[in-house]
Scaffold this active site. Sequence first.
Site, mmCIF file in Angstrom:
data_model
loop_
_atom_site.group_PDB
_atom_site.id
_atom_site.type_symbol
_atom_site.label_atom_id
_atom_site.label_comp_id
_atom_site.label_asym_id
_atom_site.label_seq_id
_atom_site.Cartn_x
_atom_site.Cartn_y
_atom_site.Cartn_z
ATOM 1 N N ASP A 1 0.830 -1.203 0.000
ATOM 2 C CA ASP A 1 0.000 0.000 0.000
ATOM 3 C C ASP A 1 0.866 1.255 0.000
ATOM 4 O OD1 ASP A 1 -2.384 1.364 -0.056
ATOM 5 O OD2 ASP A 1 -2.788 1.180 2.093
ATOM 6 N N ASN B 1 -10.982 -2.581 -5.698
ATOM 7 C CA ASN B 1 -10.170 -1.598 -6.427
ATOM 8 C C ASN B 1 -10.776 -1.195 -7.781
ATOM 9 O OD1 ASN B 1 -7.015 -2.889 -5.131
ATOM 10 N ND2 ASN B 1 -8.149 -1.072 -4.480
HETATM 11 C C1 IPE Z 1 -5.570 -2.746 -0.281
HETATM 12 O O1 IPE Z 1 -5.200 -1.420 -0.435
HETATM 13 C C2 IPE Z 1 -5.554 -3.460 -1.599
HETATM 14 C C3 IPE Z 1 -4.231 -3.687 -2.180
HETATM 15 C C4 IPE Z 1 -3.089 -3.370 -1.642
HETATM 16 C C5 IPE Z 1 -4.244 -4.349 -3.456
HETATM 17 P P1 IPE Z 1 -6.272 -0.262 -0.667
HETATM 18 O O2 IPE Z 1 -5.504 0.983 -0.809
HETATM 19 O O3 IPE Z 1 -7.193 -0.637 -1.754
HETATM 20 O O4 IPE Z 1 -7.078 -0.317 0.708
HETATM 21 P P2 IPE Z 1 -7.951 0.792 1.426
HETATM 22 O O5 IPE Z 1 -8.943 1.316 0.422
HETATM 23 O O6 IPE Z 1 -7.018 1.860 1.884
HETATM 24 O O7 IPE Z 1 -8.584 0.097 2.572
HETATM 25 C C1 IPE Z 2 -1.438 0.169 -3.402
HETATM 26 O O1 IPE Z 2 -1.239 1.526 -3.445
HETATM 27 C C2 IPE Z 2 -1.723 -0.426 -4.755
HETATM 28 C C3 IPE Z 2 -3.118 -0.850 -4.949
HETATM 29 C C4 IPE Z 2 -4.051 -0.813 -4.058
HETATM 30 C C5 IPE Z 2 -3.454 -1.354 -6.266
HETATM 31 P P1 IPE Z 2 -2.452 2.560 -3.462
HETATM 32 O O2 IPE Z 2 -2.814 2.821 -4.873
HETATM 33 O O3 IPE Z 2 -3.563 2.078 -2.619
HETATM 34 O O4 IPE Z 2 -1.767 3.831 -2.845
HETATM 35 P P2 IPE Z 2 -2.414 4.849 -1.801
HETATM 36 O O5 IPE Z 2 -2.919 4.027 -0.656
HETATM 37 O O6 IPE Z 2 -3.522 5.535 -2.511
HETATM 38 O O7 IPE Z 2 -1.296 5.751 -1.422
HETATM 39 MG MG MG Z 3 -4.090 2.343 -0.683
#
Ligand code: IPE
Ligand code: IPE
Ligand code: MG
Length: 254
Positions: A29, A77
């Site tokens: 994340d 997502n």
């Molecule tokens: C969790 O991260 C999903 C992945 C890392 C693929 P998200 O960024 O989607 O989670 P939330 O929305 O902060 O809970």
């Molecule tokens: C994790 O990084 C990747 C996925 C969830 C696909 P994020 O895209 O969630 O990055 P933040 O949380 O918005 O910084």
């Molecule tokens: Mg995220």
Amino acid sequence: MFSFGKKPQQDGVRLDPDRIPAHVAIIMDGNGRWAQQKHRPRVFGHREGMETVKRVTKYASQLGIKVLTLYAFSTENWKRPTGEVNYLMQLPVDFFDTFVPDLVKQNVRVQVMGYTQQLPEKTQKAVQDAIKATEKNDGMILNFALNYGSRAEIVSAVKKIALQVQAGQLSVDAIDEQSVAQALMTAPLAQYSDPDLLIRTSGEERLSNFLLWQLAYSELVFTDALWPDFGAAELKAAIYTYQQRDRRFGGLKK
Ligand code: IPE
Ligand code: IPE
Ligand code: MG
């Protein structure tokens, strides 16, 4: 490569080679925030995050980890803007295009869990090709959670079990924890189905629908590092933290 035992590490941390977690799962994340901090589009963070996956795979495999599960795309997502989703669907194509030869060299075997039929054709093909190209490898399993969601997984498992009961292959009384585990997407990992260690980067401290059943007794380690900044040192630190924990599984301290 890391060394173990008597030799002190540069950073003073020494891992116990006998207590390397067999299954490490990571909620990768913070890609978007990493990019935003650099005044770049979010997808720039996803691109850099792919490089982190390469680094971490290599170190994890050198450490003797048996299964590395990486949460790459959740069933939630899809709520993101189309441009970002499209980019995330292209990433596995680029990742495997450039990295499969290294995976073969590292004796790493690729597996994927999730609702892959809902992914674009090109993504499905990239994944299938990588699985095929690495199927003979018997080292670390690199297990991508792609279009994975734990609640959907549990619903699918319940349906599978209900069908077995309906077909007379299973009695209601015979349903136990093992039958449920067997019906989950981690079943192919056999004795390594449940992560020993879960790491989440970016400072968020939640599971976001990841492996709800399997994490029942996992050790959870949260780090503020954003995923593109995560590397060997951070993985080692998380495993060090894990090694300081006392896993009791409801029993008493050893
Ligand atoms: C969790 O991260 C999903 C992945 C890392 C693929 P998200 O960024 O989607 O989670 P939330 O929305 O902060 O809970
Ligand atoms: C994790 O990084 C990747 C996925 C969830 C696909 P994020 O895209 O969630 O990055 P933040 O949380 O918005 O910084
Ligand atoms: Mg995220």
